[in-house]
Structures are given as C-alpha cells and as structure tokens.
Design an enzyme around this catalytic site. Structure first.
Site, PDB file in Angstrom:
ATOM      1  N   ASP A 240       0.826  -1.200   0.000  1.00  0.00           N
ATOM      2  CA  ASP A 240       0.000   0.000   0.000  1.00  0.00           C
ATOM      3  C   ASP A 240       0.865   1.256   0.000  1.00  0.00           C
ATOM      4  O   ASP A 240       0.547   2.245  -0.659  1.00  0.00           O
ATOM      5  CB  ASP A 240      -0.888   0.002   1.254  1.00  0.00           C
ATOM      6  CG  ASP A 240      -2.360   0.107   0.917  1.00  0.00           C
ATOM      7  OD1 ASP A 240      -2.739  -0.278  -0.200  1.00  0.00           O
ATOM      8  OD2 ASP A 240      -3.129   0.578   1.780  1.00  0.00           O
ATOM      9  N   GLU A 364       5.327  -5.988  -7.989  1.00  0.00           N
ATOM     10  CA  GLU A 364       4.445  -5.400  -6.969  1.00  0.00           C
ATOM     11  C   GLU A 364       2.988  -5.338  -7.437  1.00  0.00           C
ATOM     12  O   GLU A 364       2.255  -4.399  -7.138  1.00  0.00           O
ATOM     13  CB  GLU A 364       4.947  -4.024  -6.526  1.00  0.00           C
ATOM     14  CG  GLU A 364       6.245  -4.098  -5.742  1.00  0.00           C
ATOM     15  CD  GLU A 364       6.658  -2.791  -5.119  1.00  0.00           C
ATOM     16  OE1 GLU A 364       5.775  -2.090  -4.579  1.00  0.00           O
ATOM     17  OE2 GLU A 364       7.850  -2.467  -5.173  1.00  0.00           O
TER      18      GLU A 364
END
Length: 382
Positions: A240, A364
C-alpha cells in the site's frame, strides 16, 4: 530541463520541493554509475545514497519515530529514475525490503533500520514464489513451529537484491487458517544456515535478482514480525505504501523520455524543417505530456492521501501504479519512434528506458491484477 511546475501543486510542502531540488543536483554529479558489474554497482549506489543521506525516507527513524513520508519516497524515486534506473532500484529496495519492519517490527527488529537507512546493510523483500506471484494467498513455502524456533522450507523467486542482501524479509505459510489468513512474516539474515541462492536471474534491464532456496532454515521465534497469521496483512500494508512509488519511478522514466524527445524534435530536421514543426510530431509530444501530468496527479494524490493519515490507500495506489506504468510504456515507445534508429541503439538513453520500464508493469502487482484490485475496491465501496 525537466518540468518542475508540478512541485507547486498543493500536494507538497516546502521540504518536498527542497528535496527534489537538492537530490536533482546530487544526481547530476553522481549518476549514472558504471553498470557493467550490476552487483557491484548496486552496492556502490546503496553506499553512496546512504552516505549522503538519501536513504533516510526509506525506513522509520527509530530515534525520532514518525510515519513514512510517502511523498518523499515518490519524489526520490521519480528523480533517481530520471537519472539512472539502477539508482532508483537500489533506493526502492531499501524501502520495500524493510517496510514490514518500519510498520510492524519490534524495537529489536528495527535495529536493522539504522543500517539500511545509512547504506550499511542491503535489504530484500521475499514474497514471490514459482507458483504464486501476484496471488500471494496461494503461497506454498512453509514455516513450521519447533519449540522456540521456526523452520522455513521452500523457494522464493524474482527476489530483488537476491544474492547481495544482508537481510531478507520472508513470507511463509504458518497455517493458522487457509489461504491468506495462514501466512506470517520473518526476518532472515543472509548468513542463516540453510538459506542459499539457487539461481541468479538475468532480465532485459539488469538488476540483482535471484531464486532463493530455504532448506529447513532455522530462525528464532523472535524473528516473527507481528503475530502468526499477520503475514498477508503485513505484505499488503507494505505494498500500500510502496506501490505508489513504483508509479513514481515510471513517471521518472517517462519524464526523461519526454525531455529527450523535446530536444530531439527541436534539433533534428526533416524535409527541410525541424521535426517539431510537423503536426504529427506535435501530436506525439502532446500525448506524452498529457500522460506524464495525469500520471503525476494520480501518484501524488495517492501519496498525499497516505501521508494525511489514511489507514489504507489500496484503490488510490493501485490506480497510480496501473496508470503510471502503462502510460510510461506508451510515452517511451513514442520516444523510440521519434528517435528513429537511435531509439533502439544499444547504449542510447531511450533504448535503456525502453528496457527499464517493462518490468514495472509486472512487479508489486501486475497491471491486470491492479485492475482486479481497483474493481473490487470500487464495487465494495458501492
């Protein structure tokens, strides 16, 4: 001269503007480094970045604790990527590698941060496996409790800094529940017995990458980050924060491609006039500039939202990464076209950017996975 007008946007504070200016001046003097020996180059970059204080945003300052500054992370990655993709890689992995410790580590575990923030140790984030990349919940590597220890067995692959890292943050299945709820995270120093480099992986834009083998790697229970079963939450919290920075690196590549293209079309003549006078060329430049600004808005919205205290920015970070990396690919492809043969000549900056950008749409969380994440966030909110 790169466009700096975005620094006047309300997302930033004076310290971010100062960071961008000072780091850009440092990059002009110190980058790029020699890339022939990639391992040596990365070690040199980490040492230089740490020596001169540029790694400070990558990890928690244990002497003056506070949240990670995501805008500083993004500005740094954008600036480094514009100058040297390997420098961006070296910086980024110091942050991603220790993100779990900054967010969830014990005081003892966070002692590593003083080393990684100063470039005295190299970190790595060991999440992906041969059969589970973006699908983290499908992880197979096992961590079995053995008294006051855990035994780790299995493989990790596509691990950045694999082979040169001093510390690996390793995710494994401890089995508290099926799927995502049965994962945990551990600190594993590189010299731990049973941990070996099974294979070094070569890619089109050379970086230190490896497949790791864990053969009953014995780590103390104190190596557990958070609680058993917290691994998925830890991994997603780290992503995040750092997913937006992947978009920022792509933005740096795109800005460099745009700058080089503006110079190219201004100097190069075609049919008796500068290329810049051709409407088709102007159309390419306009599209590139639009994509760059739109990407920057999404990236710094996500970073600002996180810095303002949002617990999670899953939607914002996914949008930023997806759009910025996909559009940077298009911007650089247009730059190749505008540079003609030079755009694919080995050693040319545009050819280098063309190779560098592709991996950012995979690691990612691949672009297609980001679309799933965004859709679930949007529909869940509705």
């Amino acid at each position: 001269m790169p466009d700096r007008s975005f620094l006047s946007w309300p997302f930033f504070e004076d310290r971010h503007r100062d960071l961008a200016e000072q780091l850009d001046a440092w990059c002009a003097k110190n980058l790029p480094v020699e890339h022939q020996d990639v391992d040596a180059a990365c070690r040199e970059l980490v040492a230089k970045l740490g020596r001169d204080g540029w790694l400070k945003p990558t990890a928690l300052d244990t002497e003056n604790p506070g949240p990670l500054d995501v805008r500083a992370l993004c500005i740094t990655r954008e600036t480094l990527a514009r100058h040297d993709g390997l420098a961006d890689f070296a910086f980024a992995m110091q942050g991603l590698g220790t993100g779990a410790l900054s967010l969830f580590g014990t005081i003892e575990q966070q002692q590593w941060l003083a080393k990684t923030r100063t470039g005295k140790a190299i970190s790595a984030f060991a999440l992906s496996e041969p059969r589970s990349g973006s699908d983290v919940a499908n992880m197979e590597m096992a961590a079995t409790r053995d008294g006051d220890f855990y035994l780790l067995s299995g493989e990790k692959t596509w691990i950045s800094n694999g082979g040169i890292a001093d510390l690996y943050i390793v995710f494994a299945r401890t089995g508290e529940a099926p799927g995502a709820k049965g994962l945990s995270a551990f600190t594993v120093p590189a010299e731990t017995k049973g941990l070996s480099i099974a294979e070094r992986l070569e890619v089109i834009a050379p970086h230190p990458l490896a497949r790791l083998s864990f053969d009953n790697v014995r780590v103390p229970a104190s190596a557990l980050i958070g609680k058993p079963g917290d691994g998925f939450r830890i991994a997603m919290s780290v992503l995040d924060v750092f997913r937006s920075t992947v978009g920022a690196a792509a933005l740096g590549f795109a800005r460099r491609a745009l700058d080089e293209s503006i110079g190219r079309v201004a100097d190069r003549k075609l049919f008796g006039a500068p290329m810049a006078e051709l409407q088709m060329v102007q159309g390419h430049i306009a599209d590139m500039a639009l994509d760059v600004d739109a990407a920057a808005l999404l990236i710094y919205r996500a970073a600002w939202t996180k810095d303002m205290g949002a617990a999670r920015v899953t939607r914002e970070a996914a949008m930023a990464k997806l759009f910025a990396t996909d559009k940077a690919q298009e911007v650089i492809d247009r730059a190749v076209q505008l540079h003609g043969g030079d755009g694919v000549r080995k050693g040319h900056i545009i050819e280098s950017l063309y190779r560098e950008i592709r991996a950012l749409r995979i690691y990612e969380g691949a672009s297609d996975v980001q679309k799933v994440v965004i859709a679930r966030q949007v529909m869940g909110a509705a």
